[in-house]
Each structure stands twice: as structure tokens, then as C-alpha cells.
Design an enzyme around this catalytic site. Sequence first.
Site, PDB file in Angstrom:
ATOM      1  N   GLU A 355       0.837  -1.203   0.000  1.00 55.09           N
ATOM      2  CA  GLU A 355       0.000   0.000   0.000  1.00 55.09           C
ATOM      3  C   GLU A 355       0.870   1.251   0.000  1.00 55.09           C
ATOM      4  OE1 GLU A 355      -4.174   0.080   1.845  1.00 55.09           O
ATOM      5  OE2 GLU A 355      -3.011   1.315   3.238  1.00 55.09           O
ATOM      6  N   HIS A 386       6.877 -26.841   3.447  1.00 57.97           N
ATOM      7  CA  HIS A 386       6.070 -27.925   2.897  1.00 57.97           C
ATOM      8  C   HIS A 386       4.986 -27.383   1.970  1.00 57.97           C
ATOM      9  CE1 HIS A 386       7.863 -31.024   5.525  1.00 57.97           C
ATOM     10  NE2 HIS A 386       8.034 -29.993   6.332  1.00 57.97           N
ATOM     11  N   LYS A 514     -13.862   1.592  -3.896  1.00 60.20           N
ATOM     12  CA  LYS A 514     -14.858   2.035  -2.908  1.00 60.20           C
ATOM     13  C   LYS A 514     -15.927   2.905  -3.570  1.00 60.20           C
ATOM     14  CE  LYS A 514     -12.016   3.754   0.315  1.00 60.20           C
ATOM     15  NZ  LYS A 514     -11.520   4.265   1.610  1.00 60.20           N
TER      16      LYS A 514
END
Length: 549
Positions: A355, A386, A514
Amino acid sequence: MKNINPTQTSAWQALQNHFDAMKEVTLAELFAKDADRFGKFSATFNDQMLVDYSKNRITEETLSKLLDLAKETDLAGAIKSMFSGEKINRTEDRAVLHVALRNRSNTPILVDGKDVMPEVNAVLEKMKKFSEAIISGEWKGYTGKPITDVVNIGIGGSDLGPFMVTEALRPYKNHLNMHFVSNVDGTHIAEVLKKVNPESTLFLVASKTFTTQETMTNAHSARDWFLKTAGDEKHVAKHFAALSTNAKAVGEFGIDTANMFEFWDWVGGRYSLWSAIGLSIILSVGYDNFVELLSGAHEMDKHFSTTPFEKNLPVLLALIGIWYNNFFGAETEAILPYDQYMHRFAAYFQQGNMESNGKYVDRNGNAVDYQTGPIIWGEPGTNGQHAFYQLIHQGTKLVPCDFIAPAITHNPLSDHHQKLLSNFFAQTEALAFGKSRDVVEQEFRDQGKDPAQLENVVPFKVFEGNRPTNSILLREITPFSLGALIALYEHKIFTQGAILNIFTFDQWGVELGKQLANRILPELGDNKEIASHDSSTNGLINRYKAWRG
């Protein structure tokens, strides 16, 4: 803070030429040439942290040229600008002063000619008194019961930092149970509310403006749930507090503004855990441990702002990151903590870095023609071994890695920690030096097998090595050392943004989605077919409406 295109500096050109000479050099060769390589390319901070950057594809000449880049782009001036309260977040006309929140020296820091430290200290004192009342049981809920559970409702910087720190410091936690709700998906708040009792739960609503869609949706759902049991709205004040600056909206919600904890526009969300946003941390581990967290960060702030660049840990790590990102073409960095309590650390700095430095426009407003912020990801070891280490060891992408581990564990069960640390040490060695074909064939011979008969297997067991890593070894994960570690990464991010000529402290990239969501939301209120968007978005909305019934 100057606006200098890094690619137009003589240092950048020198680094490009140097890269041509370095790109085929192996770590094995570098270590073979210099028995004291570890001594030259490692440093200790405060006897609490060892940073080993010797397993990087660098020489003293590389570092010298990278340091020239820092000088030519006026990194020193940028650091001075931030610490002095200059409004370096120019697109929002704001100072950037998370360092003031942990300024334990209490020396004045001015914004617009006003010392911010008295207000910082006043909020800290207010949080101390409030937290002590909650933790001691002196604060009672509406039926007279003490608080047992705390639910932090926030998103982004109001969630990731406090959640990461409270998890990392679980060995220091008190009796209070901490819960974090961020996602606007109702499942998140619903699952948390199943675990808590309205008579003994405190909700912290973390939103500077008290208008953040996700946070306020969750806060109102929590309030509705609470009032189904409590009944009278006057009881809200006993069970809700606000981390905000909007006193009017806080009061209208039913929260006593005496329990509103302020912060300032010079505190960026992803740098806000040191502020009132950290109230959940204080409630979890106590005020004294929070002060230790601040103190560790403050020590790193002093190191960053006063240490010559050639010994400055955030600067060195930032420069090495630029070396891979901008010259080797590495697109990602992995953060790999070998400590289960640190399981949210990579996610926290995924936001912290991406960000901050995920920008394609420079400080002059022009599109850049070079790489800026890398993709950040990671999981705790040994789980990652793993899962995705296969690609790091034998894939075609260069993935520089930060390995982080404590020398002392909080849970000394049997030989668990020795096994964990043996993997920590082994992985960086394996990534650096690999395993040659000769060694693979010799292993087969030692097993009594004929390498000639195993030709179809041998290539798959070869490890090229030459994969770069930093190792950060902490004495122990304490509030102090964690504070220093977080600040180390914060300043690394700032250093890279300063050199790459981008604005690190705004985040306009979160806005468009938004805006469009606010436009689409009313369209979801009925079952009418939508035709106002592109065909894909129309198709998705209309199928959603058809399926929801």
C-alpha cells in the site's frame, strides 16, 4: 524532500554496469573468496537483533554503488524532512510522524509550528487509565460484571497492526480474550459474536472518521446484537469505546466521548498501531509492555535517523531490495518468520509495503519507467517449507527472502526449538549454496547405486543455489525487540520510496473500488435487471440477483 528520478543519476548507471559484471557471480564464489564475509556483511542492533545480509549477491563494491544512489537521491534530506514534521505526504498535505508516537525522548516535534508531543502523551495517559480500569475489573458492564472479552472492529491499518502485535505478544497477554473483526462479510462478526457475552464484552470501534463502510457496518451490527440483550441504549456507553476523531458521530452512536481516543492526520493507517489504534494491544498485554513496544521502535528510529548509511540497517536492507527489484528483475520478496506467534507478520507488511510503494506515478506526477514496490508474501516456517519453498529453491523466479527467528523461545518444549532453528539455518544455507550434480552423483554412489543408471533422476535433485536471503535473528521476541523489528521494516519501506521518487504515505489506489461499490450498492436493492455497466459487470450482477432469489 527532493524529487529526483533515480534512473537519471550517475549511481544508477554505475549500478547497471556493475550488474552486468555481477549477474553470473555466485554466492559460493563470494564466500570462497572471503573467509570474513559474515563479519563484513552483518550487524547487531542493541544486543537484541542480528541482521546477517552476507547471503546476498553483493560485494563491497555493490554496496558502495548502492550507497552512492542513496546519496544522489538525497535520502538524508528525506529522512530529515520526515523526522522534522515536514509535510512529505504532499498529495494529502500531511506530515508523516508515526515516529512522534513512540518518541520516548519527548523532544519537541513540530507540525505547523506546534509541538505534537503534549497531545501524544495526553492520549497515552488516557489509554493507560482506561486500560487499567478494564484489566483490573474496576470497569463494570451494565449488569455489574467485569470485562472478559474485547472485540476490535476496524479494517486495514486499524486491524492488521493490532492483530499482528497481539498475536506476536501472546506470551505476555493477560486474562482478557481478544477478538478482531474486519471484513464486511457478515460471517466475520457473526462468528465472533457467538463466542462472547454481551454482559462482559467491550467493543473498540476503530475508524478515524467514524464513516468507514466496513467498520461502521460491523459496529452497528455489534450494537444491535448488544441491545437485543441489554435493551436500554444508555448501556452502550459501558460496552463501546471509539478510536476516532469524529466526536459528533461517536456521541450519536451512543459512545461517551470521554472514551474516545484521538489520533491525528499525520498518522497513516498502516503506521497507526503506535497510536490510539493500539488500544487493543494495551488491553491485551498491559500498558507497560506497550511502552516497551514503543521504546524498541524509538531505538530503531534513533538508529535510522543518526547512523551513517553504510551501517544503517533499514537503509542497507532497502538498498539490497532495490538491487534485486530494479536490477535483477525480482518481483517479489518473501517474509518467513520461524515463530508461530509471528504468523501475521508477513500479512502486516504485505499492507505496509504494497500500500505504501505500490505506485506507478512519481513525485512529479509522471508515470515511472522503472519498478517500484515489490509483491510481499510469506508464511511461518516450517509450514512454508512444505508448501512453496519448492519454487524458491528450484523454480524459475528469483525470490529474495527474509528469514526471522528468535534464539530463545517462549515455549521450550522438548527439542522443538532446536529442530525449528536447524531448519531456519539449513534453509538459508541450501538456498545460497545449493547442491551440485557432482554431489548428487556422489550421494548415489555412497548408497551403492550407479549414477549412470539414474541419469533420468539426477537432474531433478540438483539445486542451483544462489538464492539470496537475509537472516534476522532476535535474542527473544519481546515487546521491545518486536517494536524495533517493526520499525526496521517501516524505515526500509520509507527508504525505498524516497529513493524511487514516489509518495509512500498516500493510498489513492484503494479509492476507486470504494467509489464504484457505493454506486453499485443501491442497484442491488431490487431485482431489476442491470444494464448500466460493461457486459461483464452487468452479467455478474444479474446472475447474483437471479441466484439470491
